[in-house]
Structures are given as structure tokens and as C-alpha cells.
Design an enzyme around this catalytic site. Structure first.
Site, PDB file in Angstrom:
ATOM      1  N   GLN A  13       0.760  -1.193   0.041  1.00 51.70           N
ATOM      2  CA  GLN A  13       0.065   0.045   0.079  1.00 51.70           C
ATOM      3  C   GLN A  13       0.866   1.262  -0.100  1.00 51.70           C
ATOM      4  O   GLN A  13       0.667   2.180  -1.022  1.00 51.70           O
ATOM      5  CB  GLN A  13      -0.894  -0.024   1.252  1.00 51.70           C
ATOM      6  CG  GLN A  13      -2.012  -1.105   1.303  1.00 51.70           C
ATOM      7  CD  GLN A  13      -3.110  -0.634   0.623  1.00 51.70           C
ATOM      8  OE1 GLN A  13      -3.193  -0.682  -0.535  1.00 51.70           O
ATOM      9  NE2 GLN A  13      -4.225  -0.473   1.319  1.00 51.70           N
ATOM     10  N   ILE A  14       1.989   1.254   0.825  1.00 50.55           N
ATOM     11  CA  ILE A  14       2.604   2.715   1.091  1.00 50.55           C
ATOM     12  C   ILE A  14       3.574   2.702  -0.178  1.00 50.55           C
ATOM     13  O   ILE A  14       3.751   3.671  -0.814  1.00 50.55           O
ATOM     14  CB  ILE A  14       3.618   2.591   2.348  1.00 50.55           C
ATOM     15  CG1 ILE A  14       2.510   2.430   3.605  1.00 50.55           C
ATOM     16  CG2 ILE A  14       4.231   3.840   2.133  1.00 50.55           C
ATOM     17  CD1 ILE A  14       3.369   2.615   4.919  1.00 50.55           C
ATOM     18  N   GLY A  15       4.186   1.501  -0.516  1.00 48.67           N
ATOM     19  CA  GLY A  15       5.252   1.320  -1.599  1.00 48.67           C
ATOM     20  C   GLY A  15       4.550   1.952  -3.057  1.00 48.67           C
ATOM     21  O   GLY A  15       4.950   2.789  -3.777  1.00 48.67           O
ATOM     22  N   HIS A 176       7.867   6.146  17.659  1.00 48.38           N
ATOM     23  CA  HIS A 176       6.751   6.202  17.042  1.00 48.38           C
ATOM     24  C   HIS A 176       5.839   5.119  17.666  1.00 48.38           C
ATOM     25  O   HIS A 176       5.526   4.092  17.151  1.00 48.38           O
ATOM     26  CB  HIS A 176       7.094   5.852  15.469  1.00 48.38           C
ATOM     27  CG  HIS A 176       5.972   5.751  14.616  1.00 48.38           C
ATOM     28  ND1 HIS A 176       5.097   6.942  14.638  1.00 48.38           N
ATOM     29  CD2 HIS A 176       5.536   4.959  13.580  1.00 48.38           C
ATOM     30  CE1 HIS A 176       4.338   6.696  13.636  1.00 48.38           C
ATOM     31  NE2 HIS A 176       4.516   5.637  13.170  1.00 48.38           N
TER      32      HIS A 176
HETATM   33  N1  APR Z   1      10.732  -8.567   1.285  1.00 41.62           N
HETATM   34  C1  APR Z   1      10.127  -7.789   0.556  1.00 41.62           C
HETATM   35  N2  APR Z   1       8.921  -7.332   0.650  1.00 41.62           N
HETATM   36  C2  APR Z   1       8.214  -8.076   1.465  1.00 41.62           C
HETATM   37  C3  APR Z   1       8.645  -9.143   2.436  1.00 41.62           C
HETATM   38  C4  APR Z   1      10.155  -9.357   2.159  1.00 41.62           C
HETATM   39  N3  APR Z   1      10.720 -10.438   2.850  1.00 41.62           N
HETATM   40  N4  APR Z   1       7.511  -9.531   2.891  1.00 41.62           N
HETATM   41  C5  APR Z   1       6.677  -8.775   2.720  1.00 41.62           C
HETATM   42  N5  APR Z   1       6.934  -7.773   1.984  1.00 41.62           N
HETATM   43  C6  APR Z   1       5.863  -6.879   1.235  1.00 41.62           C
HETATM   44  C7  APR Z   1       4.608  -7.536   0.917  1.00 41.62           C
HETATM   45  O1  APR Z   1       4.538  -8.512  -0.133  1.00 41.62           O
HETATM   46  C8  APR Z   1       3.850  -6.274   0.903  1.00 41.62           C
HETATM   47  O2  APR Z   1       3.668  -5.919  -0.687  1.00 41.62           O
HETATM   48  O3  APR Z   1       5.808  -5.760   2.019  1.00 41.62           O
HETATM   49  C9  APR Z   1       4.693  -5.140   1.345  1.00 41.62           C
HETATM   50  C10 APR Z   1       3.919  -4.515   2.661  1.00 41.62           C
HETATM   51  O4  APR Z   1       3.009  -3.926   2.170  1.00 41.62           O
HETATM   52  P1  APR Z   1       1.526  -3.636   2.870  1.00 41.62           P
HETATM   53  O5  APR Z   1       1.138  -5.033   3.513  1.00 41.62           O
HETATM   54  O6  APR Z   1       0.500  -3.186   1.886  1.00 41.62           O
HETATM   55  O7  APR Z   1       1.759  -2.703   4.161  1.00 41.62           O
HETATM   56  P2  APR Z   1       1.897  -1.175   4.060  1.00 41.62           P
HETATM   57  O8  APR Z   1       0.579  -0.528   4.604  1.00 41.62           O
HETATM   58  O9  APR Z   1       2.949  -0.763   2.861  1.00 41.62           O
HETATM   59  O10 APR Z   1       2.781  -1.066   5.452  1.00 41.62           O
HETATM   60  C11 APR Z   1       4.276  -1.484   5.236  1.00 41.62           C
HETATM   61  O11 APR Z   1       4.995   0.308   6.899  1.00 41.62           O
HETATM   62  O12 APR Z   1       3.564   1.669   8.137  1.00 41.62           O
HETATM   63  C12 APR Z   1       4.448   0.356   8.011  1.00 41.62           C
HETATM   64  O13 APR Z   1       3.337  -0.907   9.978  1.00 41.62           O
HETATM   65  C13 APR Z   1       3.450  -0.535   8.470  1.00 41.62           C
HETATM   66  O14 APR Z   1       5.302  -2.303   8.701  1.00 41.62           O
HETATM   67  C14 APR Z   1       4.278  -1.795   7.989  1.00 41.62           C
HETATM   68  C15 APR Z   1       4.781  -1.106   6.529  1.00 41.62           C
END
Ligand code: APR
Length: 322
Positions: A13-15, A176
């Protein structure tokens, strides 16, 4: 000349929002890594296909191969799991520490000269681990938390006063988590203390304090408020915007004064620890930590926050990550 290269580690989501903001602001070429096959490629293709409409001349590409982040100038890390309703950021510790360890090893291997902005939670612990595993100088590894926490604080003040948020300056210090320290005394509207305006509005100091206490409490719990509403996942637009402000400050050497999760070397009475503090962000990353004087009450709140971060770090040591 070469355009800067921005590596996004994590394409969730953030990415996704990070990639789009990098493109819209033409900050540099983007490569988004994720472990999920094809997903980052699809997301980036989708964003890139708007290049004519949004008028940006940067590349946006997805990958499942760490080798593609080679030579990145800046890495923004969101890999890891987000919170579910009822979870604290700290509940994510073990899962996300394992992920961040692998991410850090690959950043060290493929982008050894890069700056790293960590967003993954629990933030203070994940920044510490990233620094430890990469072995990068501390000024090149920092975390996003305070820019968002401060933006939330400023937004709530603006909404309460019915004034433009552009004129609100508000700062949140500390870790945080629920112990973060919104600095009421320093909050101002273009130089005018916020408390003075609240007292004018309510004609009563006690009522003004009550209103501000509620704003402070809402700021501390703001992430959880969004999690509870979303039901699935946590905040993503505002964390992405906040990290982009930091990346832009570095890539454009803006010397902005932003609250950053930065390494402390005696400042605020804290040695050898990451904590959210105001810092100068420029081409050399965290170029300077800015100290400000705190009264007894503020220092006590900061000490409480420092202890919460210390506990997280101890947990990481106990679990063998540090
Ligand atoms: N290597 C790379 N990417 C990974 C791995 C890994 N080993 N494991 C999980 N991911 C990816 C997931 O596939 C997913 O696309 O990390 C991404 C995380 O995205 P979301 O689940 O949508 O989470 P997001 O809302 O983007 O938040 C990410 O930021 O604010 C913090 O608490 C939040 O820790 C969380 C992070």
C-alpha cells in the site's frame, strides 16, 4: 548527468503511493522490489502508463530481483506486515525484524552508498536493525515517523481552530508509539502560540487545555484510528507523503528541519540510540540533530518515550536480532 535512482523495498500500500509520488514529482527513476511475483511489475507499469497524462519523464519499474536496485541513491523501505485492528506497532517486532534483516543484507550488497529511509514498524527498532545490518554510517540510515506524527498534530490543530494548516507549525518528538511527545508549548500559527488562540476561542484557560489534551491524545492514537476504520491494513497515503518529503529534502539538498528518527550521540541526554528528534535533512542525510530546551513535564514525557524505545531494543537483543 544521471537521474537519481530511488529503490522502493516493499510494493504494498505505501510502496504504491511512494512510486506514484516519486513519478509525479520527478524525483528520479524508481525501482520497486517486492517478494510477491509480478505484483510490483504490474503496479509500476500501471503508474508508468500515466506518464503522458501526468507528464513525468522518469522510469517506474517493478522487480522481484534485488540485483535491480544496484546503484540506488536512496532506498525507502516498507517491506513487512502492517498492523491489524487491535495490534500495537510493537506486536509486529519478530515478523518484521526477520524481513528487515534480509532487506538490509541486500541493500548492503547492491546499494552500499545509498541512504535508507525506513518506514516499516515498529519503526525505531527497524531503523536500529537496518543500521546494524548494513553497517552504514548513522547519518545515512534514518526513519520516517515524526513527519507524519507532526502532520497529524498540525492537521488536528488546524481543524480545531478553523485555520489554514499551511500556517500551523507543530512538532512531535520521541518514539513512534503511544508514548510519542506532541510539543504543545512549541505549537504555533505563524509564530502565535496555539494555546493563546485556543484560550481566545474558549475564553477559558481550563477549557483550552482540555481541548488541547484531546488533540494530543488523538495525535498519539492517530495511526490506530485509521487502522480501526480501514479494518484491513494501516495508513498509507500519509506515511508515503511524509517519506517523500524526507527523500526530496535529501535528493535536492534542501536542509529542511524535519522530525526524523535519527541516531543520537548525547543529544537530549541520549547516547547511542535512535529516536524521533528535529534534524537538518540534506544531501548528507541527517546533517545535524537540533536540540531544544524542554521543561520538566516535557522531559518526563520524553524519558517515558525513550524507555519504551529502549524496551523494544532490549526485546530485539533478547530475540538475537542485535
Ligand atoms: N521482502 C520484501 N517485501 C516483502 C517481504 C520481504 N521479505 N515480506 C513482505 N513484503 C512486502 C509484501 O509483499 C507487501 O507488498 O511488503 C509489502 C508491505 O505492504 P503492505 O502489506 O501493503 O503494508 P503497508 O501498508 O505498505 O505498510 C508497510 O509500513 O507503516 C508500516 O506498519 C507498516 O510495517 C508496515 C509497513
Amino acid at each position: 548527468f544521471k537521474r537519481p535512482k530511488i529503490a522502493l523495498i516493499g510494493g504494498g500500500q505505501i510502496g504504491g503511493v511512494l512510486a506514484q509520488l516519486c513519478a509525479l514529482r520527478e524525483l528520479g527513476d524508481v525501482v520497486m522490489y517486492d517478494i510477491v511475483e509480478d505484483m510490483p511489475q504490474g503496479k509500476c507499469l500501471d503508474i508508468a502508463e500515466a506518464s503522458r497524462v501526468d507528464r513525468f519523464d522518469v522510469e517506474v519499474k517493478g522487480t522481484n530481483d534485488y540485483a535491480d536496485i544496484e546503484g540506488a541513491d536512496i532506498c525507502i523501505v516498507t517491506a513487512g506486515l502492517p498492523r491489524k485492528p487491535g495490534m500495537s506497532r510493537d506486536d509486529l517486532l519478530t515478523t518484521n525484524a526477520n524481513i528487515i534483516k534480509t532487506v538490509a543484507e541486500n541493500i548492503k550488497k547492491y546499494a552500499p552508498d545509498s541512504h535508507v529511509i525506513v518506514i516499516s514498524n515498529p519503526l525505531d527498532a527497524m531503523v536500529t536493525l537496518m543500521r546494524e545490518v548494513t553497517g552504514f554510517p548513522h547519518n545515512r540510515v534514518y526513519g520516517q515517523a515524526g513527519v507524519l506524527d507532526s502532520s497529524r498534530f498540525a492537521s488536528f490543530i488546524a481543524w480545531e481552530l478553523g485555520l489554514s494548516v499551511k500556517d500551523i507549525n507543530a512538532l512531535v518528538l520521541g518514539g513512534h508509539g503511544d508514548t510519542m511527545v506532541p510539543l504543545v508549548r512549541y505549537a504555533n500559527v505563524n509564530g502565535i502560540p496555539v494555546m493563546e488562540l485556543l484560550e481566545q476561542k474558549y475564553g477559558d484557560a481550563a477549557k483550552a487545555k482540555e481541548v488541547m489534551d484531546a488533540i494530543v491524545e488523538r495525535t498519539r492514537k492517530a495511526g490506530g484510528e485509521v487502522v480501526a476504520l480501514l479494518k484491513k491494513g494501516s495508513a498509507f497515503y500519509s506515511p508515503a507523503s511524509s517519506a517523500i518529503a524526507m527523500a526530496e529534502a535529501v535528493l535536492r539538498d534542501q536542509k529542511r528541519v524535519l522530525p526524523v528518527c535519527a541516531w543520537l550521540n548525547g543529544e537530549y541526554g541520549v547516547k547511542d540510540m535512535y529516536l524521533g528528534v528535529p534534524a537538518v535533512l540534506g544531501a548528507n542525510g541527517v546533517e545535524k540533530v537540533i536540540e531544544l530546551s524542554l521543561n520538566e513535564e516535557e522531559q518526563a514525557m520524553l524519558d517515558n518515550s525513550i524507555n519504551a524505545v529502549k524496551k523494544l531494543i532490549e526485546d530485539m537483543k533478547r530475540l538475537g536480532f542485535l
